[in-house]
Scaffold this active site. Structure first.
Site, short mmCIF file in Angstrom:
data_model
loop_
_atom_site.label_atom_id
_atom_site.label_comp_id
_atom_site.label_asym_id
_atom_site.label_seq_id
_atom_site.Cartn_x
_atom_site.Cartn_y
_atom_site.Cartn_z
N ASN A 25 -17.43 -1.81 -3.68
CA ASN A 25 -17.75 -2.49 -2.41
C ASN A 25 -16.54 -2.44 -1.47
O ASN A 25 -16.52 -3.10 -0.44
CB ASN A 25 -18.16 -3.94 -2.67
CG ASN A 25 -17.06 -4.73 -3.37
OD1 ASN A 25 -16.02 -4.18 -3.72
ND2 ASN A 25 -17.30 -6.01 -3.58
N HIS A 76 -13.51 -3.49 -2.22
CA HIS A 76 -12.50 -4.55 -2.41
C HIS A 76 -11.20 -4.00 -2.99
O HIS A 76 -11.16 -2.95 -3.63
CB HIS A 76 -13.06 -5.71 -3.26
CG HIS A 76 -13.15 -5.45 -4.72
ND1 HIS A 76 -13.83 -6.29 -5.58
CD2 HIS A 76 -12.67 -4.46 -5.52
CE1 HIS A 76 -13.74 -5.83 -6.81
NE2 HIS A 76 -13.05 -4.73 -6.81
#
Ligand code: PGA
Length: 244
Positions: free
Chosen positions: A136, A138
């Site tokens: 994602n 991150h």
């Protein structure tokens, strides 16, 4: 931001471990911050081997753990504590005065964040950071939407993080919160290496390198870093417009 593409995971890990060894030789009091996870496993093993073989004095290095799963005891094999203890601290015989990891079992997590922030300030900032990237986007537990100026903080984990995170836990039970060094510290770090391998990371590497810089995709912060390096293998580089 500079892109360095290796042939495969082994070559990539050789490169990353060489960078850390050279940084320690250049600055024996290096403030080193690293992520755990599957990506840096071989880097850690090679780092230990090279420091020993090359007789490098690493006794003054100070180590910071990037993040930890909230509520997880250090003995849990899925914890970042366990990762660093078994991969670095024990093999290198580091004692606790040489490192700081968040105590994710603490009642007062805000105080853990303050301890980390104060420590980074006292040490004069992070010299070298080695981080991974989630699918994602991150970095650590800086989940999508985290401010690029954030300091250490507690994060509610994104559903992608908890779903992918099952791979670290035998019982498949993944904590729903994490505690992490913030992106503001990454921006201030003197040098940052973001490392990714395999086809599953090709999409996020494309967004990191060629996508829009935005807080909804945390790793895009690397575009802003003056001394940021994207270390990838051929598979992770496969969707990039340019060949590196
Ligand atoms: P991984 O994790 O190294 O296990 O792929 C990366 C991350 O989620 O930050």
């Amino acid at each position: 931001m500079k892109i360095i593409c290796s042939e495969n995971y082994v070559e990539l890990s050789q490169f990353a471990s060489d960078e850390i060894v050279s940084a320690i030789i250049e600055n024996p009091s290096l403030i080193l911050c690293m992520a755990s996870g599957h990506t840096p496993v071989l880097t850690c093993e090679l780092l230990v081997k090279k420091l020993r073989e090359r007789n490098v004095d690493y006794s003054s290095v100070y180590f910071l753990g990037l993040d930890e799963w909230v509520g997880l005891p250090p003995a849990n094999e899925g914890s970042c504590h366990y990762f660093f203890r078994t991969k670095l601290f024990e093999p290198l015989q580091w004692n606790p005065s040489q490192y700081f990891l968040f105590d994710a079992m603490a009642d007062d997590l805000q105080n853990e964040c303050k301890k980390m922030d104060d420590l980074i300030a006292v040490k004069g900032g992070i010299d070298l950071m080695l981080v991974g990237i989630g699918i994602n986007g991150h970095i650590g537990f800086n989940e999508p939407g985290t401010s690029f100026n954030s300091l250490s903080h507690v994060a509610i984990l994104d559903s992608t993080t908890t779903s992918v995170g099952k791979k670290y836990f035998d019982d498949g039970r993944v904590p729903d919160k994490g505690i992490s060094i913030g992106l503001g510290h990454l921006l201030n770090a003197k040098r940052v290496l973001l490392m990714a391998n395999a086809e599953k990371k090709a999409g996020v590497i494309k967004k990191t390198v060629e996508g829009e810089m935005k807080e909804s995709f945390p790793a895009s912060i690397m575009q802003m870093h003056k001394n940021g390096f994207i270390l990838i293998d051929k598979e992770a580089a496969s969707l990039l417009n340019k060949t590196y």
